[in-house]
Design a protein around this motif. Structure first.
Motif, short mmCIF file in Angstrom:
data_model
loop_
_atom_site.label_atom_id
_atom_site.label_comp_id
_atom_site.label_asym_id
_atom_site.label_seq_id
_atom_site.Cartn_x
_atom_site.Cartn_y
_atom_site.Cartn_z
N THR A 257 69.22 41.67 39.42
CA THR A 257 68.41 42.05 38.25
C THR A 257 67.00 42.42 38.64
N GLY A 258 66.61 42.12 39.88
CA GLY A 258 65.24 42.39 40.31
C GLY A 258 64.27 41.28 39.94
N ALA A 259 64.79 40.13 39.47
CA ALA A 259 63.92 39.05 38.98
C ALA A 259 63.06 38.45 40.09
N SER A 260 63.63 38.25 41.27
CA SER A 260 62.87 37.65 42.37
C SER A 260 61.73 38.57 42.81
N LEU A 261 62.04 39.84 43.00
CA LEU A 261 61.01 40.80 43.39
C LEU A 261 59.98 40.96 42.28
N GLN A 262 60.43 40.89 41.04
CA GLN A 262 59.52 40.97 39.90
C GLN A 262 58.53 39.82 39.91
N ALA A 263 59.02 38.59 40.17
CA ALA A 263 58.14 37.42 40.18
C ALA A 263 57.17 37.48 41.36
N LEU A 264 57.66 37.95 42.50
CA LEU A 264 56.78 38.08 43.66
C LEU A 264 55.68 39.10 43.40
N ALA A 265 56.05 40.22 42.79
CA ALA A 265 55.06 41.25 42.46
C ALA A 265 54.04 40.71 41.47
N ARG A 266 54.49 39.93 40.51
CA ARG A 266 53.58 39.36 39.52
C ARG A 266 52.56 38.43 40.16
N ALA A 267 53.00 37.68 41.18
CA ALA A 267 52.07 36.79 41.87
C ALA A 267 50.97 37.60 42.55
N LEU A 268 51.34 38.76 43.10
CA LEU A 268 50.36 39.62 43.75
C LEU A 268 49.46 40.30 42.72
N ILE A 269 50.05 40.76 41.63
CA ILE A 269 49.28 41.42 40.58
C ILE A 269 48.30 40.46 39.92
N SER A 270 48.69 39.20 39.78
CA SER A 270 47.78 38.22 39.17
C SER A 270 46.53 38.05 40.02
N THR A 271 46.69 38.15 41.35
CA THR A 271 45.54 38.10 42.25
C THR A 271 44.66 39.32 42.04
N GLU A 272 45.31 40.47 41.85
CA GLU A 272 44.56 41.71 41.62
C GLU A 272 43.76 41.63 40.33
N ILE A 273 44.39 41.07 39.27
CA ILE A 273 43.68 40.95 37.99
C ILE A 273 42.45 40.08 38.13
N THR A 274 42.58 39.01 38.90
CA THR A 274 41.43 38.14 39.15
C THR A 274 40.33 38.88 39.88
N GLU A 275 40.74 39.74 40.83
CA GLU A 275 39.76 40.47 41.63
C GLU A 275 39.03 41.53 40.81
N THR A 276 39.68 42.05 39.76
CA THR A 276 39.04 43.10 38.97
C THR A 276 37.80 42.58 38.24
N MET A 277 37.67 41.28 38.15
CA MET A 277 36.47 40.72 37.55
C MET A 277 35.26 40.91 38.45
N ASN A 278 35.52 41.22 39.71
CA ASN A 278 34.45 41.47 40.67
C ASN A 278 34.05 42.94 40.57
N PRO A 279 32.80 43.25 40.26
CA PRO A 279 32.38 44.66 40.12
C PRO A 279 32.55 45.48 41.38
N LYS A 280 32.67 44.81 42.54
CA LYS A 280 32.85 45.54 43.79
C LYS A 280 34.28 46.02 43.96
N HIS A 281 35.20 45.49 43.13
CA HIS A 281 36.60 45.89 43.25
C HIS A 281 36.78 47.32 42.75
N GLN A 282 37.39 48.15 43.56
CA GLN A 282 37.53 49.57 43.22
C GLN A 282 38.99 49.99 43.08
N ASN A 283 39.83 49.60 44.00
CA ASN A 283 41.21 50.08 44.00
C ASN A 283 42.18 48.90 43.90
N GLY A 284 43.17 49.03 43.01
CA GLY A 284 44.16 47.98 42.87
C GLY A 284 45.27 48.11 43.90
N TYR A 285 46.12 47.07 43.95
CA TYR A 285 47.25 47.09 44.85
C TYR A 285 48.31 48.07 44.35
#
Length: 277
Positions: free
Chosen positions: A237-265
């Motif tokens: 179903t892609g659930a494992s890869l989906q959860a792994l990607a979400r863990a990485l994306i959650s880090t990206e969302i946290t980083e977007t709070m930093n004004p120096k962040h320019q490009n997402g994963y």
């Protein structure tokens, strides 16, 4: 991976010394008899004199032909053409949602069907290394993602838990991802840890898989590059890869709070096989 070297040796032997198909066991390309025809030309005259000696009179074009045939055989792959065409059908990629307005594309090398299902199970659950060359042949059908190179991308293998690693004695996904890394010339990154309080995904419904994987992954460090290529052995179903990607994306969302962040994963996912387990 301290046990990777013996696996690499076995693959090298299967690829360069054992010229039979890893599935049907027939010759992958040119039979040895064909090579012998060129090595022993019919025009050589054998003397009846026991003391007589001779040198095979092979010209440069004949040697070049032999080298070409041998090179062609060694580069043919690990399966014969018939077996390759019977099992290597690159499935259509599919997508799963990982965040609002963001989806993850998953591409598999082949279908989780006979004989790949039996080969994967033997390798994964019984450490049958004789099946590894067949799985490697399938992995090599995955084309390297466009624009991804060793200096701007990393491969993230689906991590296993310490408990499962101890019980199984080896990590099959790590071995397969190492082969993908070699094939694509893109390094592995081991910056994600899997939490031990989840159960095996096999046999669960999609809803159960998603619930089981809540908070299943924890980042040890920040990814070193922006192109993240996730890899798993089997994606149903892609659930494992989906959860792994979400863990990485959650880090990206946290980083977007930093004004120096320019490009997402930029995250994409790949698997050896796709289908129901």
């Amino acid at each position: 991976m301290p046990r990777l070297a013996p696996y690499q040796t076995g693959i090298w032997l299967a690829e360069y010394l054992y010229v039979r198909c890893q599935l049907c066991r027939t010759y992958r390309s040119i039979p040895q008899s064909e090579l012998r025809k060129h090595a022993s030309p019919s025009h050589i005259e054998h003397s009846t004199n026991a003391s007589a000696t001779f040198e095979p009179s092979l010209n440069n074009s004949t040697f070049a032909n032999i080298r070409h045939r041998i090179s062609h055989r060694l580069n043919k792959g690990l399966l014969c053409a018939d077996c390759h065409n019977s099992i290597i059908w690159l499935p259509k990629s599919f997508e799963v949602d990982i965040a609002a307005g963001t989806s993850l594309t998953i591409q598999a090398a082949t279908y989780y069907d006979y004989p790949m299902r039996q080969a994967i199970r033997s390798f994964k659950h019984h450490e049958d290394m004789t099946k590894l060359p067949l799985l490697l042949h399938a992995i090599r059908q995955l084309p390297r993602p466009h624009g991804c190179y060793h200096n701007n991308s990393v491969i993230i293998a689906m991590p296993t838990t310490d408990q499962r690693l101890i019980k199984r004695g080896f990590d099959p996904v790590s071995i397969l991802s190492a082969q993908l890394s070699k094939h694509w010339h893109i390094p592995l990154w081991h910056g994600v840890r899997r939490i031990d309080d989840t159960i095996s995904q096999q046999g669960l419904t999609r809803a159960e898989r998603l619930s089981n994987l809540d908070s299943a992954f924890a980042l040890i460090s920040k990814p070193p590059v922006k192109r993240l290529l996730l890899f798993d052995d089997v994606s149903t179903t892609g659930a494992s890869l989906q959860a792994l990607a979400r863990a990485l994306i959650s880090t990206e969302i946290t980083e977007t709070m930093n004004p120096k962040h320019q490009n997402g994963y930029r995250v994409s996912a790949y698997a050896l096989a796709h289908g129901s387990q």
